[in-house]
Design an enzyme around this catalytic site. Structure first.
Site, PDB file in Angstrom:
ATOM      1  N   ASN A 185      72.785  55.307  10.400  1.00  0.00           N
ATOM      2  CA  ASN A 185      71.928  55.712  11.519  1.00  0.00           C
ATOM      3  C   ASN A 185      71.644  54.534  12.433  1.00  0.00           C
ATOM      4  O   ASN A 185      71.619  53.376  12.001  1.00  0.00           O
ATOM      5  CB  ASN A 185      70.615  56.322  11.010  1.00  0.00           C
ATOM      6  CG  ASN A 185      69.519  55.303  10.829  1.00  0.00           C
ATOM      7  OD1 ASN A 185      68.883  54.865  11.801  1.00  0.00           O
ATOM      8  ND2 ASN A 185      69.291  54.891   9.583  1.00  0.00           N
TER       9      ASN A 185
ATOM     10  N   PHE B 183      63.965  53.550  16.264  1.00  0.00           N
ATOM     11  CA  PHE B 183      62.526  53.815  16.311  1.00  0.00           C
ATOM     12  C   PHE B 183      62.181  54.906  17.335  1.00  0.00           C
ATOM     13  O   PHE B 183      61.267  54.737  18.150  1.00  0.00           O
ATOM     14  CB  PHE B 183      61.728  52.548  16.633  1.00  0.00           C
ATOM     15  CG  PHE B 183      61.665  51.531  15.535  1.00  0.00           C
ATOM     16  CD1 PHE B 183      62.100  51.824  14.260  1.00  0.00           C
ATOM     17  CD2 PHE B 183      61.157  50.253  15.787  1.00  0.00           C
ATOM     18  CE1 PHE B 183      62.018  50.867  13.237  1.00  0.00           C
ATOM     19  CE2 PHE B 183      61.076  49.298  14.778  1.00  0.00           C
ATOM     20  CZ  PHE B 183      61.512  49.611  13.504  1.00  0.00           C
TER      21      PHE B 183
ATOM     22  N   LYS C  70      58.488  45.132   5.040  1.00  0.00           N
ATOM     23  CA  LYS C  70      59.791  45.689   4.687  1.00  0.00           C
ATOM     24  C   LYS C  70      60.890  44.770   5.185  1.00  0.00           C
ATOM     25  O   LYS C  70      60.952  44.445   6.379  1.00  0.00           O
ATOM     26  CB  LYS C  70      59.963  47.089   5.285  1.00  0.00           C
ATOM     27  CG  LYS C  70      61.237  47.795   4.819  1.00  0.00           C
ATOM     28  CD  LYS C  70      61.240  49.254   5.232  1.00  0.00           C
ATOM     29  CE  LYS C  70      62.426  49.992   4.624  1.00  0.00           C
ATOM     30  NZ  LYS C  70      62.396  51.451   4.937  1.00  0.00           N
TER      31      LYS C  70
ATOM     32  N   ASN D  37      65.569  47.684   3.511  1.00  0.00           N
ATOM     33  CA  ASN D  37      65.992  48.557   4.597  1.00  0.00           C
ATOM     34  C   ASN D  37      67.496  48.837   4.474  1.00  0.00           C
ATOM     35  O   ASN D  37      68.117  48.494   3.466  1.00  0.00           O
ATOM     36  CB  ASN D  37      65.672  47.890   5.940  1.00  0.00           C
ATOM     37  CG  ASN D  37      65.278  48.892   7.013  1.00  0.00           C
ATOM     38  OD1 ASN D  37      65.928  49.916   7.188  1.00  0.00           O
ATOM     39  ND2 ASN D  37      64.206  48.598   7.737  1.00  0.00           N
TER      40      ASN D  37
ATOM     41  N   ASN E 207      68.394  48.367  14.148  1.00  0.00           N
ATOM     42  CA  ASN E 207      68.658  49.174  15.334  1.00  0.00           C
ATOM     43  C   ASN E 207      67.748  48.888  16.518  1.00  0.00           C
ATOM     44  O   ASN E 207      67.809  49.581  17.527  1.00  0.00           O
ATOM     45  CB  ASN E 207      68.571  50.662  14.966  1.00  0.00           C
ATOM     46  CG  ASN E 207      69.547  51.035  13.868  1.00  0.00           C
ATOM     47  OD1 ASN E 207      70.706  50.653  13.918  1.00  0.00           O
ATOM     48  ND2 ASN E 207      69.069  51.759  12.860  1.00  0.00           N
ATOM     49  N   THR E 208      66.882  47.891  16.391  1.00  0.00           N
ATOM     50  CA  THR E 208      66.051  47.419  17.499  1.00  0.00           C
ATOM     51  C   THR E 208      66.426  45.972  17.771  1.00  0.00           C
ATOM     52  O   THR E 208      66.274  45.126  16.884  1.00  0.00           O
ATOM     53  CB  THR E 208      64.551  47.530  17.164  1.00  0.00           C
ATOM     54  OG1 THR E 208      64.207  48.906  16.978  1.00  0.00           O
ATOM     55  CG2 THR E 208      63.699  46.945  18.279  1.00  0.00           C
TER      56      THR E 208
ATOM     57  N   SER F 222      64.640  46.768  10.551  1.00  0.00           N
ATOM     58  CA  SER F 222      65.594  47.749  11.059  1.00  0.00           C
ATOM     59  C   SER F 222      66.676  47.024  11.848  1.00  0.00           C
ATOM     60  O   SER F 222      66.378  46.153  12.667  1.00  0.00           O
ATOM     61  CB  SER F 222      64.892  48.764  11.970  1.00  0.00           C
ATOM     62  OG  SER F 222      65.853  49.547  12.658  1.00  0.00           O
TER      63      SER F 222
END
Length: 296
Positions: free
Chosen positions: A30, A34, A143, A172, A103-104, A101
């Site tokens: 994925n 966010f 995390k 994560n 993805n940011t 994450s």
């Protein structure tokens, strides 16, 4: 249950498509980024949830965690996490600072020693300056990613111990593409990989963090858990609690009682009467073997 990541302001996340299933491997990639309705909307949902719990004695809510993220365009990350905590902490049994994450853009750089120390100190101070009533403030956890060097892990452990943060969530998703994932038709998609291919890597990082923190910091183990044996591996590596995500997405609620039953069988097989006795058992075995070698 852990909800989030929730950002202070609403944001759409990354462009779609942004989630890809690898059903043969029970895995997912994925790059959500966010996507969030924002802290105010989440607060309204949580307020309604707890109102429902109070009005219906048959509802048993369990433990509820709130996972906080920062908005993509925010430069002051620490302030975003503090805003999330101030708006949503009252609804949570624990709060998670998600700095891992993939993805940011730039988010994982917050795991650096200086950045992480400053961020945790800021958010922790904000938390401790609020009036939480007789129950006190919610525990604050961090995390982390599975894609860390040994130096990264040492730095994070030092910060966690120095700031006296309440716990870790390990881990994560990963940006690595082990074995069969790399050969899969969607394996090259950008994003974080979750599911069984993540189990070994995330559990090793969990084990390393347990050792580096001397077993003094509670750890929530997640990443690749789909069976009771997987959960048991996390616990033996040092996890006090275990979470799952991708297995739930593939199998639905029926996976929970099955994992619990399998976990109970694992504990009984190895002579443990409860989960508490098994936490960090692999490290105790390692120390025992080290002592035997020294005296042989």
């Amino acid at each position: 249950m852990e909800v989030g990541s929730i950002t202070p302001k609403p944001q759409p996340g990354n462009d779609q498509p942004r989630v890809f299933r690898l059903p043969e491997l029970k895995a997912t990639i994925n790059r959500y980024g966010f996507n969030s309705a924002g802290a105010d909307a989440a607060g309204a949902h949580l307020e309604a949830f707890w109102a429902g719990v109070e009005s219906d004695p048959d509802i048993k809510p369990g433990v509820l965690g709130v996972n906080l993220g920062k908005n993509k365009e925010t430069e002051d990350a620490a302030n975003d996490y503090a805003i999330g905590l101030m708006k949503l902490g009252k609804y949570a049994d624990f709060v998670v600072i998600n700095v891992s994450s993939p993805n940011t853009p730039g988010l994982r750089s917050l795991q650096g020693r200086k950045q992480l120390q400053e961020l945790i100190s800021f958010v922790k101070t904000a938390r401790d300056n609020l009036d939480w009533g007789p129950d006190g403030p919610p525990p604050l956890l961090v995390k982390i990613a599975p894609d860390l060097t040994d130096a990264d892990k040492s730095d994070i452990a030092a910060v966690i111990l120095a700031t006296k943060v309440d716990g870790l969530v390990v881990s994560n998703t990963t940006i690595s593409r082990p074995g069969e994932v790399a050969e899969h038709p969607v394996g090259a998609e950008i994003g974080g990989l979750s599911g069984p291919p993540l189990l070994s890597l995330s559990t090793q990082v969990l084990s390393d963090m347990y050792k580096l923190t001397g077993g003094k910091v509670p750890i929530i183990g997640c990443g690749g858990v789909s069976t009771g044996e997987d959960a048991y591996k996390k616990i033996r590596a040092g996890a006090s609690l275990v979470e799952l995500y991708t297995a739930f997405a593939y199998e639905g609620p029926v996976v929970i009682p099955r994992i619990k039953q399998q976990l109970a069988e694992c504990l009984a097989r190895d002579g443990f009467s409860n989960v508490l006795e098994a936490i960090g058992a692999d490290h105790q075995l390692s120390r025992s073997n080290d002592r035997k070698r020294k005296h042989s």
